[in-house]
Motif scaffolding. Structure first.
Motif, PDB file in Angstrom:
ATOM      1  N   MET A   1       0.817  -1.190   0.000  1.00 60.00           N
ATOM      2  CA  MET A   1       0.000   0.000   0.000  1.00 60.00           C
ATOM      3  C   MET A   1       0.852   1.241   0.000  1.00 60.00           C
ATOM      4  SD  MET A   1      -3.098  -0.343   2.653  1.00 60.00           S
ATOM      5  CE  MET A   1      -3.209  -1.890   3.445  1.00 60.00           C
ATOM      6  N   GLY A   2       0.852   2.032  -1.026  1.00 59.41           N
ATOM      7  CA  GLY A   2       1.495   3.338  -1.054  1.00 59.41           C
ATOM      8  C   GLY A   2       2.827   3.402  -0.343  1.00 59.41           C
ATOM      9  N   GLY A   3       3.224   4.614   0.065  1.00 60.35           N
ATOM     10  CA  GLY A   3       4.531   4.810   0.646  1.00 60.35           C
ATOM     11  C   GLY A   3       4.531   5.021   2.147  1.00 60.35           C
TER      12      GLY A   3
ATOM     13  N   HIS B   1      -5.121   2.757   5.695  1.00 59.37           N
ATOM     14  CA  HIS B   1      -4.139   3.554   4.959  1.00 59.37           C
ATOM     15  C   HIS B   1      -4.908   4.624   4.193  1.00 59.37           C
ATOM     16  CE1 HIS B   1      -0.347   4.569   3.139  1.00 59.37           C
ATOM     17  NE2 HIS B   1      -0.992   4.682   1.985  1.00 59.37           N
ATOM     18  N   VAL B   2      -4.502   5.868   4.361  1.00 58.04           N
ATOM     19  CA  VAL B   2      -5.184   7.014   3.754  1.00 58.04           C
ATOM     20  C   VAL B   2      -4.337   7.554   2.612  1.00 58.04           C
ATOM     21  CG1 VAL B   2      -6.102   9.333   4.161  1.00 58.04           C
ATOM     22  CG2 VAL B   2      -6.246   7.601   5.975  1.00 58.04           C
ATOM     23  N   ALA B   3      -4.971   7.775   1.470  1.00 60.39           N
ATOM     24  CA  ALA B   3      -4.320   8.438   0.341  1.00 60.39           C
ATOM     25  C   ALA B   3      -4.785   9.887   0.337  1.00 60.39           C
ATOM     26  CB  ALA B   3      -4.699   7.764  -0.970  1.00 60.39           C
TER      27      ALA B   3
ATOM     28  N   GLY C   1      -0.707   8.601  14.389  1.00 60.28           N
ATOM     29  CA  GLY C   1      -0.197   7.281  14.028  1.00 60.28           C
ATOM     30  C   GLY C   1      -0.970   6.561  12.944  1.00 60.28           C
ATOM     31  N   VAL C   2      -1.654   7.322  12.091  1.00 58.21           N
ATOM     32  CA  VAL C   2      -2.423   6.722  11.003  1.00 58.21           C
ATOM     33  C   VAL C   2      -1.560   6.683   9.746  1.00 58.21           C
ATOM     34  CG1 VAL C   2      -4.492   6.942   9.557  1.00 58.21           C
ATOM     35  CG2 VAL C   2      -4.593   7.548  11.987  1.00 58.21           C
ATOM     36  N   SER C   3      -1.536   5.551   9.091  1.00 59.75           N
ATOM     37  CA  SER C   3      -0.757   5.366   7.869  1.00 59.75           C
ATOM     38  C   SER C   3      -1.341   6.192   6.724  1.00 59.75           C
ATOM     39  CB  SER C   3      -0.764   3.882   7.498  1.00 59.75           C
ATOM     40  OG  SER C   3      -0.109   3.657   6.282  1.00 59.75           O
ATOM     41  N   TYR C   4      -0.464   6.841   5.961  1.00 60.39           N
ATOM     42  CA  TYR C   4      -0.921   7.666   4.840  1.00 60.39           C
ATOM     43  C   TYR C   4       0.193   7.796   3.809  1.00 60.39           C
ATOM     44  CZ  TYR C   4       2.012  11.315   6.776  1.00 60.39           C
ATOM     45  OH  TYR C   4       3.095  12.013   7.244  1.00 60.39           O
ATOM     46  N   THR C   5      -0.226   8.173   2.607  1.00 64.60           N
ATOM     47  CA  THR C   5       0.681   8.622   1.565  1.00 64.60           C
ATOM     48  C   THR C   5       0.079   9.883   0.970  1.00 64.60           C
ATOM     49  OG1 THR C   5       1.314   6.349   1.035  1.00 64.60           O
ATOM     50  CG2 THR C   5       1.866   8.037  -0.596  1.00 64.60           C
TER      51      THR C   5
ATOM     52  N   GLU D   1      -2.367   2.806  -7.229  1.00 69.16           N
ATOM     53  CA  GLU D   1      -2.120   2.698  -5.786  1.00 69.16           C
ATOM     54  C   GLU D   1      -3.440   2.344  -5.116  1.00 69.16           C
ATOM     55  OE1 GLU D   1       0.901   3.264  -4.274  1.00 69.16           O
ATOM     56  OE2 GLU D   1       1.925   3.825  -6.126  1.00 69.16           O
ATOM     57  N   GLU D   2      -3.351   1.759  -3.943  1.00 67.95           N
ATOM     58  CA  GLU D   2      -4.553   1.352  -3.223  1.00 67.95           C
ATOM     59  C   GLU D   2      -4.545   1.960  -1.831  1.00 67.95           C
ATOM     60  OE1 GLU D   2      -5.404  -2.805  -1.507  1.00 67.95           O
ATOM     61  OE2 GLU D   2      -6.240  -2.838  -3.539  1.00 67.95           O
ATOM     62  N   ALA D   3      -5.733   2.327  -1.356  1.00 69.68           N
ATOM     63  CA  ALA D   3      -5.874   2.886  -0.015  1.00 69.68           C
ATOM     64  C   ALA D   3      -7.231   2.486   0.541  1.00 69.68           C
ATOM     65  CB  ALA D   3      -5.741   4.403  -0.051  1.00 69.68           C
ATOM     66  N   ASP D   4      -7.358   2.580   1.851  1.00 69.53           N
ATOM     67  CA  ASP D   4      -8.647   2.333   2.488  1.00 69.53           C
ATOM     68  C   ASP D   4      -9.542   3.560   2.384  1.00 69.53           C
ATOM     69  OD1 ASP D   4      -8.150  -0.367   3.701  1.00 69.53           O
ATOM     70  OD2 ASP D   4      -6.501   0.754   4.586  1.00 69.53           O
ATOM     71  N   ILE D   5      -8.929   4.732   2.438  1.00 67.32           N
ATOM     72  CA  ILE D   5      -9.656   5.996   2.350  1.00 67.32           C
ATOM     73  C   ILE D   5      -8.883   6.913   1.415  1.00 67.32           C
ATOM     74  CG2 ILE D   5     -10.450   8.036   3.619  1.00 67.32           C
ATOM     75  CD1 ILE D   5     -10.537   6.277   6.126  1.00 67.32           C
ATOM     76  N   GLY D   6      -9.589   7.588   0.526  1.00 61.42           N
ATOM     77  CA  GLY D   6      -8.966   8.585  -0.335  1.00 61.42           C
ATOM     78  C   GLY D   6      -9.511   9.954   0.014  1.00 61.42           C
TER      79      GLY D   6
END
Length: 184
Positions: free
Chosen positions: A1-3, A12-14, A33-37, A158-163
Motif C-alpha cells: 500500500m502506497g509509501g 491507509h489514507v491516500a 499514528g495513522v498510515s498515509y501517503t 495505488e490502493e488505499a482504504d480511504i482517499g
C-alpha cells in the motif's frame, strides 16, 4: 500500500494534493499514528497565491492538529502590529463602498505568504510519505471498500482504504461518483 508506514489502526489514507490542506491533514494523521501517503502532481511542494490570514479559531485548530504544527505557524506568521483588525464587507458589485465593519481586536489575525507556511509545514512530514509527480487520473471504489487510484505519470495504480481529495484539480475525478471522504 502506497509509501506510508502501517502504524495506524489498519487503515491507509491516500491524500491527493500537497497544498496547505493536504500537508496539514498529513501532519494530523502523522500525530495520530495513522498510515498515509500524500500524492502531489508537482515535482515539489509549491503554493499558488500571495498571502493567507489565520483567525484565532484557525490557530486553535492548528494546535489541535499538532502542537508542532502550531509552533511552526507562530515562527512563520507575521502580525498586524498594534493596529486594530477588522472584518470589512464591501459592496464589490455596485458601489465598491464599505457596507459593514466589525472589530476583531488587536493582533487577532496573523498570516504571511502561503509558500512560507507550506514550506515550513512540509518539513515536518517524515521521508517516504510523499510521492511527487503523481497526477490522479481516476479513482475507483472496489467491492471490498478500498479505493484504487490511477495516476497519469507512469500509469501506476495505488490502493488505499480511504482517499481524500485536497486538491481542486482532483475534483473532476471525484465528481464521477466515487464515494470517498473529501476535505475541501
Amino acid at each position: 500500500m502506497g509509501g506510508g508506514t502501517d502504524t495506524g489502526p489498519g487503515l491507509h489514507v491516500a491524500i491527493i494534493g500537497g497544498g496547505i490542506t493536504g500537508v496539514i491533514l498529513a501532519l494530523g494523521l502523522e500525530k495520530r499514528g495513522v498510515s498515509y501517503t500524500l500524492y502531489e502532481r508537482a515535482p515539489a511542494f509549491t503554493e499558488i497565491g500571495a498571502g493567507i490570514g489565520f483567525s484565532p479559531n484557525a490557530e486553535r485548530a492548528l494546535k489541535f492538529v499538532d502542537p508542532k504544527v502550531y509552533g511552526v505557524y507562530k515562527q512563520v506568521a507575521s502580525t498586524t502590529g498594534d493596529e486594530e483588525d477588522y472584518f470589512n464587507w464591501v459592496d464589490g458589485y455596485r458601489t465598491n463602498e464599505l457596507v459593514a465593519r466589525l472589530l476583531v481586536g488587536v493582533d487577532a489575525f496573523q498570516g504571511g505568504r502561503r509558500s512560507d507556511f507550506l514550506n515550513a509545514w512540509s518539513m515536518l512530514i517524515p521521508g517516504g510519505k510523499v510521492r511527487f509527480n503523481k497526477e490522479l487520473v481516476s479513482a475507483t471504489q472496489q467491492d471490498d471498500g478500498k479505493v484504487s487510484l490511477n495516476f497519469k505519470d507512469d500509469d501506476s495504480v495505488e490502493e488505499a482504504d480511504i482517499g481524500t481529495f485536497t486538491d481542486s484539480g482532483a475534483y473532476p475525478v471525484f465528481k464521477r461518483g466515487v464515494w470517498i471522504l473529501t476535505v475541501l
